[in-house]
Design an enzyme around this catalytic site. Structure first.
Site, PDB file in Angstrom:
ATOM      1  N   CYS A 176      50.033  44.224  29.655  1.00  8.35           N
ATOM      2  CA  CYS A 176      51.172  44.299  28.998  1.00  8.35           C
ATOM      3  C   CYS A 176      52.194  45.309  29.597  1.00  8.35           C
ATOM      4  O   CYS A 176      51.786  45.986  30.274  1.00  8.35           O
ATOM      5  CB  CYS A 176      51.212  44.599  27.442  1.00  8.35           C
ATOM      6  SG  CYS A 176      49.854  43.546  26.492  1.00  8.35           S
ATOM      7  N   GLU A 204      41.326  32.307  42.103  1.00  8.22           N
ATOM      8  CA  GLU A 204      42.259  32.888  41.434  1.00  8.22           C
ATOM      9  C   GLU A 204      43.575  32.033  41.485  1.00  8.22           C
ATOM     10  O   GLU A 204      44.360  32.177  40.345  1.00  8.22           O
ATOM     11  CB  GLU A 204      42.268  34.413  41.178  1.00  8.22           C
ATOM     12  CG  GLU A 204      42.935  35.106  42.498  1.00  8.22           C
ATOM     13  CD  GLU A 204      43.165  36.491  42.339  1.00  8.22           C
ATOM     14  OE1 GLU A 204      43.051  37.352  43.342  1.00  8.22           O
ATOM     15  OE2 GLU A 204      43.284  36.949  41.185  1.00  8.22           O
ATOM     16  N   LYS A 209      40.051  34.610  46.279  1.00  9.50           N
ATOM     17  CA  LYS A 209      41.567  34.388  46.315  1.00  9.50           C
ATOM     18  C   LYS A 209      41.920  33.017  46.108  1.00  9.50           C
ATOM     19  O   LYS A 209      42.725  32.600  45.301  1.00  9.50           O
ATOM     20  CB  LYS A 209      42.319  34.623  47.882  1.00  9.50           C
ATOM     21  CG  LYS A 209      42.497  36.064  48.351  1.00  9.50           C
ATOM     22  CD  LYS A 209      43.722  36.808  47.511  1.00  9.50           C
ATOM     23  CE  LYS A 209      43.368  37.538  46.191  1.00  9.50           C
ATOM     24  NZ  LYS A 209      42.697  38.689  46.362  1.00  9.50           N
ATOM     25  N   ASN A 248      50.874  48.749  24.321  1.00  6.62           N
ATOM     26  CA  ASN A 248      49.868  48.304  25.402  1.00  6.62           C
ATOM     27  C   ASN A 248      48.618  48.925  25.153  1.00  6.62           C
ATOM     28  O   ASN A 248      48.765  50.093  25.002  1.00  6.62           O
ATOM     29  CB  ASN A 248      50.720  48.761  26.687  1.00  6.62           C
ATOM     30  CG  ASN A 248      49.640  48.426  27.687  1.00  6.62           C
ATOM     31  OD1 ASN A 248      48.846  47.407  27.695  1.00  6.62           O
ATOM     32  ND2 ASN A 248      49.940  49.034  29.079  1.00  6.62           N
ATOM     33  N   GLY A 249      47.540  48.275  25.008  1.00  6.24           N
ATOM     34  CA  GLY A 249      46.166  48.779  24.775  1.00  6.24           C
ATOM     35  C   GLY A 249      45.369  48.146  23.866  1.00  6.24           C
ATOM     36  O   GLY A 249      45.979  46.811  23.354  1.00  6.24           O
ATOM     37  N   TRP A 309      49.846  40.437  27.526  1.00  6.58           N
ATOM     38  CA  TRP A 309      48.888  39.756  27.538  1.00  6.58           C
ATOM     39  C   TRP A 309      48.089  39.995  26.511  1.00  6.58           C
ATOM     40  O   TRP A 309      47.448  41.099  26.135  1.00  6.58           O
ATOM     41  CB  TRP A 309      48.241  40.399  28.921  1.00  6.58           C
ATOM     42  CG  TRP A 309      46.967  39.666  29.599  1.00  6.58           C
ATOM     43  CD1 TRP A 309      46.953  38.903  30.371  1.00  6.58           C
ATOM     44  CD2 TRP A 309      45.778  40.169  29.475  1.00  6.58           C
ATOM     45  NE1 TRP A 309      45.556  38.399  30.632  1.00  6.58           N
ATOM     46  CE2 TRP A 309      44.869  39.155  29.839  1.00  6.58           C
ATOM     47  CE3 TRP A 309      44.965  41.046  28.622  1.00  6.58           C
ATOM     48  CZ2 TRP A 309      43.517  39.316  30.234  1.00  6.58           C
ATOM     49  CZ3 TRP A 309      43.248  41.091  28.679  1.00  6.58           C
ATOM     50  CH2 TRP A 309      42.743  40.078  29.412  1.00  6.58           C
ATOM     51  N   HIS A 365      18.660  30.462  52.204  1.00  5.74           N
ATOM     52  CA  HIS A 365      17.727  30.926  51.272  1.00  5.74           C
ATOM     53  C   HIS A 365      18.066  30.088  49.873  1.00  5.74           C
ATOM     54  O   HIS A 365      17.839  30.384  48.837  1.00  5.74           O
ATOM     55  CB  HIS A 365      17.639  32.181  51.075  1.00  5.74           C
ATOM     56  CG  HIS A 365      17.126  32.886  52.292  1.00  5.74           C
ATOM     57  ND1 HIS A 365      15.734  33.086  52.337  1.00  5.74           N
ATOM     58  CD2 HIS A 365      17.579  33.687  53.120  1.00  5.74           C
ATOM     59  CE1 HIS A 365      15.527  33.774  53.403  1.00  5.74           C
ATOM     60  NE2 HIS A 365      16.688  34.141  53.870  1.00  5.74           N
ATOM     61  N   LYS A 373      48.022  41.289  36.097  1.00  5.12           N
ATOM     62  CA  LYS A 373      47.857  42.325  37.360  1.00  5.12           C
ATOM     63  C   LYS A 373      46.977  43.443  37.038  1.00  5.12           C
ATOM     64  O   LYS A 373      46.452  43.961  37.821  1.00  5.12           O
ATOM     65  CB  LYS A 373      49.213  42.753  37.850  1.00  5.12           C
ATOM     66  CG  LYS A 373      49.365  43.594  39.016  1.00  5.12           C
ATOM     67  CD  LYS A 373      49.005  42.733  40.262  1.00  5.12           C
ATOM     68  CE  LYS A 373      48.934  43.667  41.359  1.00  5.12           C
ATOM     69  NZ  LYS A 373      48.337  42.662  42.538  1.00  5.12           N
ATOM     70  N   ARG A 409      52.203  42.083  34.492  1.00  4.75           N
ATOM     71  CA  ARG A 409      51.436  42.525  33.796  1.00  4.75           C
ATOM     72  C   ARG A 409      50.922  41.869  32.664  1.00  4.75           C
ATOM     73  O   ARG A 409      49.777  42.395  31.873  1.00  4.75           O
ATOM     74  CB  ARG A 409      51.879  44.115  33.267  1.00  4.75           C
ATOM     75  CG  ARG A 409      52.392  45.072  34.090  1.00  4.75           C
ATOM     76  CD  ARG A 409      52.964  46.188  33.480  1.00  4.75           C
ATOM     77  NE  ARG A 409      52.136  46.895  32.842  1.00  4.75           N
ATOM     78  CZ  ARG A 409      51.246  47.831  33.234  1.00  4.75           C
ATOM     79  NH1 ARG A 409      51.215  48.361  34.581  1.00  4.75           N
ATOM     80  NH2 ARG A 409      50.302  48.472  32.609  1.00  4.75           N
ATOM     81  N   GLU A 412      36.095  37.866  49.466  1.00  2.24           N
ATOM     82  CA  GLU A 412      37.310  37.962  49.282  1.00  2.24           C
ATOM     83  C   GLU A 412      38.161  36.803  49.369  1.00  2.24           C
ATOM     84  O   GLU A 412      39.012  36.289  48.628  1.00  2.24           O
ATOM     85  CB  GLU A 412      38.228  39.115  49.932  1.00  2.24           C
ATOM     86  CG  GLU A 412      39.710  39.239  49.858  1.00  2.24           C
ATOM     87  CD  GLU A 412      40.105  39.682  48.521  1.00  2.24           C
ATOM     88  OE1 GLU A 412      39.261  39.641  47.629  1.00  2.24           O
ATOM     89  OE2 GLU A 412      41.206  39.758  48.521  1.00  2.24           O
TER      90      GLU A 412
HETATM   91  C1  F6R Z   1      42.171  40.099  42.712  1.00  4.55           C
HETATM   92  C2  F6R Z   1      42.685  41.111  42.049  1.00  4.55           C
HETATM   93  C3  F6R Z   1      41.807  41.872  41.341  1.00  4.55           C
HETATM   94  C4  F6R Z   1      42.101  43.335  41.574  1.00  4.55           C
HETATM   95  C5  F6R Z   1      41.126  44.175  40.195  1.00  4.55           C
HETATM   96  C6  F6R Z   1      41.156  45.643  40.317  1.00  4.55           C
HETATM   97  O1  F6R Z   1      43.199  39.437  43.436  1.00  4.55           O
HETATM   98  O2  F6R Z   1      43.748  41.476  42.091  1.00  4.55           O
HETATM   99  O3  F6R Z   1      40.266  41.564  41.342  1.00  4.55           O
HETATM  100  O4  F6R Z   1      41.492  43.726  42.640  1.00  4.55           O
HETATM  101  O5  F6R Z   1      41.355  43.804  39.086  1.00  4.55           O
HETATM  102  O6  F6R Z   1      42.534  45.937  40.079  1.00  4.55           O
HETATM  103  P1  F6R Z   1      42.993  47.404  40.693  1.00  4.55           P
HETATM  104  O7  F6R Z   1      43.106  47.474  42.208  1.00  4.55           O
HETATM  105  O8  F6R Z   1      44.423  47.648  39.948  1.00  4.55           O
HETATM  106  O9  F6R Z   1      42.106  48.443  40.039  1.00  4.55           O
END
Ligand code: F6R
Length: 623
Positions: free
Chosen positions: A2, A499, A496, A103-104, A79, A515, A618, A31, A492
Site C-alpha cells: 500500500c 511475473e 521475469k 499500511n500494514g 494492496w 535428472h 512492488k 506499491r 531470474e
Molecule cells: C521480482 C521482484 C521480487 C522482489 C522481492 C524482494 O521481479 O521484484 O521478487 O525481488 O519481492 O523485494 P526487495 O528486493 O524489495 O526486498
C-alpha cells in the site's frame, strides 16, 4: 504494501490537497493498485472519495463528484490484505469526524473489533484499518474532560500502544484542519518538508515533485505534521527526533522518459545503475573504501560463515554473489530465502555475517530475518536501494546500491546493482582478510568498471531480442538453462517471464536436465541456454554445449546466449544472442539483460500491463 500520502499546506493560498495527493498516489501506485481513495478536510468536514481499481478510476470518480478545495488531506493506494478490493474496503476509512489510512496488518484486529463492537461501534468494511480508526476515535473521545481533551496526537500515541503487527497509520480530524497525525511501526513512513507546507508518504517518490528535503522516522514514533513544521514523539509521548536527509534523485528519474514502460526504461538505466553503484567505492590504487560499512575490520576478519537472506529476484542476486564470495574470500556462504530462514532454526553465531539483500528495504520477510539474525548475535549488512528504509536502519551496516528509483514491479536494475554491491562487499572482505593482493582486487575492479559499456552494447542490440519476444509470445512455456552463475540467471529469466508475461517458465541447472526436466522438452519448446565463457570456463562451456545439443535433438527451439566469437554453439542454435566477452563471474551482469528485455517484450506483445502485473505489488510489507 500500500502507498500512503498526506499533505498539509497553508490555509489560504496554498496548493489544493487533492491534486498533491493524487500526484503522489500515481507515483506510489507500484506499491499496490487494487483500490485508491482520498479524504480532505474542507469547511470543518471530511470529504471522501474512494474506489476499487486504479488511481485513474479514483480520478474519474473525483471528476464526476468533485471535492472542495482544501489545504489538508490524506490518500491511499491499496494492496488488499484484510477484505477484498471493493469500494467499501478502499481507504480512507471515515469513523465519526476522523479519516484514517493505513499500511500494514494489524494482527490483534479481531480482538479490538469485538471490544469496540461491544461499545456500540458499527463497521462498514472488512478491514483492520477501520478498526484502528474506531480505536483512535474511541481513545480520542475518552480523553474528553481530561487535560488531554481534544489532543489528537495523544490519542494516536495511546492507540499505537494498543495495536499489534505492522502499521503506518495517518489520521485527520474535521475539528483539526491544520494537522495530520501519524504513527509508524514496522511499516515505512517519511516526511517531506517544504516551504510552508509538509508532506507524508510511504517513500519519497510520493512528494518528490514538490520537495527533495525529507526526514526519516523511526519505528515506534508518532509525528504531528502542520504546514509550518512537524513534531516527533515516541508512542509513550516522549520527545523524539527524525533524521533529515536530502533526496539525491529528482522527478525525471521517476518518469518513463519516452520508454513504453518503466520496466523497459529501468532495463536501459542499467549502465548508469552499475556506474553509480561503483562510484566512489575505491581509491586510485583500487583499494576499497567502503566507509559506510561501519563494521570493524577485526569483526569481518573473524567471520567464518556468511548467510545471504533475501526474497525473489534479490535472492537470485544473492545466489550469484555466493559464487564470487566463496571464490574470492574462501568463506562458506549460504543463500536462504528470508521467509524460510528463521523457521528452520539456522545455526547463527557471532562469527556469522548475514547479508540482507533488498531493493525496497521494506520486505517484511527479509526484515524479520534481519531481526532474527541480530537476536542470535550475528552482524548484519544490508544491500539496499532505498535510503533510510527499515532493513538498512535495523542492520549493523549498509551498502547502498545506487540504481535510482525502481518503479516497475518487476525488478531489473536493482538485480544488476545488487550483484555489483555484493561483489564490492566480497572484494572488501578479501582485502581486509588478506585473501587477495591489491593488484588482484584492482584487476577485478577494472572488469567491473568495464561493465556499463558492455551492458550498453547489449542494449544497443535490444531490437533483436524484442523481435524474438514478439515471435515467441504465443509459446505455452519457456525453459531456461544455465550452469554455475548462469544457473541463478536462468532462474531470474524464468521469474521475469512468469511475473510480467504470465507465461509458464522454469529455470534449471543445466546439469540437472538429465535428472528429470528433459522430459518436458517436446517439438517446438523454446529453451534459453546461457553459455559460459569459453576462455574462462572451458570445461563448463563444453558441458553446456552438450546440453544445447541434448534439447535440440528432442525438438527444442534453442535460444543461445553466448559470447561474441563463440562459434561452437552455432550449429545447435535456432537463435543466438551475442553478449560481449567477460570474465566468468561478470557474465550475469550481461546475460541477464536479454532475458529482461525478452520478458518485457513478450508481456507487451500479449497486451499486458508490464509495470503492474496482476496480484503483485512492488514492496511486500506483509509476511
Ligand atoms: C521480482 C521482484 C521480487 C522482489 C522481492 C524482494 O521481479 O521484484 O521478487 O525481488 O519481492 O523485494 P526487495 O528486493 O524489495 O526486498
Amino acid at each position: 504494501m500500500c502507498g500512503i500520502v498526506g499533505y498539509v499546506g497553508p490555509v489560504n493560498g496554498g496548493r489544493d490537497a487533492k491534486t498533491v495527493i493524487i500526484d503522489g498516489l500515481r507515483r506510489l501506485e507500484y506499491r499496490g493498485y487494487d483500490s485508491a481513495g482520498v479524504a480532505v478536510v474542507a469547511d470543518g468536514a471530511i470529504e471522501l472519495r474512494k474506489k476499487a481499481g486504479k488511481v485513474a478510476d479514483l480520478e474519474a470518480e473525483i471528476a464526476a463528484r468533485p471535492l472542495d478545495p482544501s489545504n489538508l488531506g490524506i490518500g491511499h493506494t491499496r494492496w488488499a490484505t484484510h477484505g477484498g478490493p471493493t469500494d467499501a474496503n478502499a481507504h480512507p476509512h471515515v469513523v465519526g469526524k476522523l479519516a484514517v489510512v493505513h499500511n500494514g496488518i494489524i494482527e490483534n484486529f479481531a480482538h479490538l473489533k469485538a471490544e469496540l463492537a461491544e461499545k456500540g461501534y458499527a463497521f462498514k468494511s472488512d478491514t483492520d484499518t477501520e478498526v484502528a480508526g474506531a480505536l483512535l476515535l474511541d481513545t480520542y473521545t475518552s480523553l474528553e474532560g481530561t487535560a488531554d481533551s481534544g489532543d489528537l496526537t495523544r490519542a494516536m500515541q495511546l492507540t499505537a500502544q494498543r495495536l499489534e503487527g505492522a502499521f503506518t497509520l495517518l489520521a485527520v480530524h474535521a475539528d483539526h484542519p491544520d494537522r495530520i497525525v501519524a504513527a509508524r511501526w514496522n511499516s515505512p513512513l517519511v516526511i517531506g518538508t517544504g516551504e510552508g507546507e509538509n508532506f507524508l508518504s510511504s517513500d519519497v517518490s510520493g512528494f518528490i515533485e514538490f520537495t527533495r528535503d525529507a526526514v526519516e522516522l523511526d519505528n515506534g514514533q508518532v509525528v504531528t505534521v502542520t504546514a509550518d513544521g512537524y513534531e516527533v514523539t515516541t508512542f509513550d509521548g516522549e520527545a523524539a527526533e527524525g533524521k533529515p536527509f536530502r533526496v539525491e534523485w529528482d522527478i525525471t528519474a521517476a518518469e518513463k522518459g519516452g520508454f513504453n514502460s518503466f520496466m523497459e526504461k529501468e532495463i536501459f538505466d542499467q549502465p548508469a545503475a552499475v556506474r553509480d553503484t561503483l562510484y566512489g567505492r575505491f581509491d586510485e590504487h583500487g583499494a576499497l573504501t567502503l566507509d559506510e560499512l561501519r563494521i570493524d575490520a577485526s569483526v569481518l576478519r573473524s567471520v567464518n560463515k556468511i548467510i545471504i537472506v533475501a526474497c525473489g529476484t534479490a535472492a537470485y542476486a544473492g545466489q550469484v554473489a555466493r559464487y564470487a564470495i566463496e571464490h574470492w574470500c574462501r568463506i562458506p556462504t549460504e543463500v536462504e530465502l528470508a521467509h524460510e530462514f528463521r523457521y528452520r532454526d539456522p545455526i547463527v553465531t557471532e562469527q556469522t555475517l548475514v547479508v540482507a539483500v533488498s531493493q525496497s528495504g521494506e520486505t517484511m520477510d527479509t526484515l524479520m530475518a534481519v531481526r532474527h539474525a541480530r537476536e542470535q548475535g550475528a552482524k548484519v549488512i544490508a544491500i539496499c536501494n532505498t535510503v533510510g528504509a527499515s532493513i538498512p536502519r535495523e542492520a549493523d551496516a549498509v551498502l547502498y546500491t545506487y540504481a535510482g528509483p525502481e518503479i516497475a514491479v518487476a525488478s531489473t536494475k536493482a538485480f544488476i546493482s545488487q550483484i555489483v554491491a555484493a561483489y564490492l562487499l566480497a572484494l572488501y572482505l578479501a582485502q581486509v582478510r588478506g585473501n587477495k593482493y591489491a593488484d588482484e582486487i584492482r584487476a577485478i575492479i577494472d572488469e567491473l568498471q568495464e561493465m556499463p559499456d558492455k551492458i550498453q552494447q547489449l542494449l544497443d542490440n535490444a531490437a533483436q531480442i524484442q523481435q524474438l519476444g514478439r515471435d515467441l509470445s504465443g509459446s505455452k512455456s519457456v525453459l531456461f538453462l544455465g550452469r554455475h552463475v548462469g544457473f541463478p540467471v536462468a532462474l531470474e529469466g524464468a521469474l521475469k517471464l512468469k511475473e510480467v508475461a504470465y507465461l509458464h517458465s522454469e529455470g534449471f541447472a543445466a546439469g540437472e536436465l538429465k535428472h528429470g526436466p528433459i522430459a518436458l522438452v517436446e517439438d517446438g519448446q523454446p529453451v534459453f541456454v546461457i553459455v559460459p565463457s569459453k576462455r574462462s570456463r572451458h570445461n563448463l562451456h563444453a558441458k553446456v554445449v552438450s546440453n544445447i545439443q541434448e534439447v535440440r535433438a528432442r525438438g527444442a527451439v534453442t535460444v543461445v546466449i553466448a559470447e561474441e566469437g563463440d562459434h561452437d554453439v552455432e550449429a545447435y542454435a535456432n537463435h543466438i544472442i551475442r553478449i560481449p566477452e567477460s570474465a566468468g563471474l561478470m557474465q550475469p551482469l550481461l546475460s541477464t539483460v536479454p532475458l529482461q528485455l525478452f520478458a518485457c517484450s513478450v508481456a507487451e506483445a500479449r497486451g499486458l500491463n508490464v509495470d503492474q502485473p496482476r496480484n503483485l505489488a512492488k514492496s511486500v510489507t506483509v509476511e
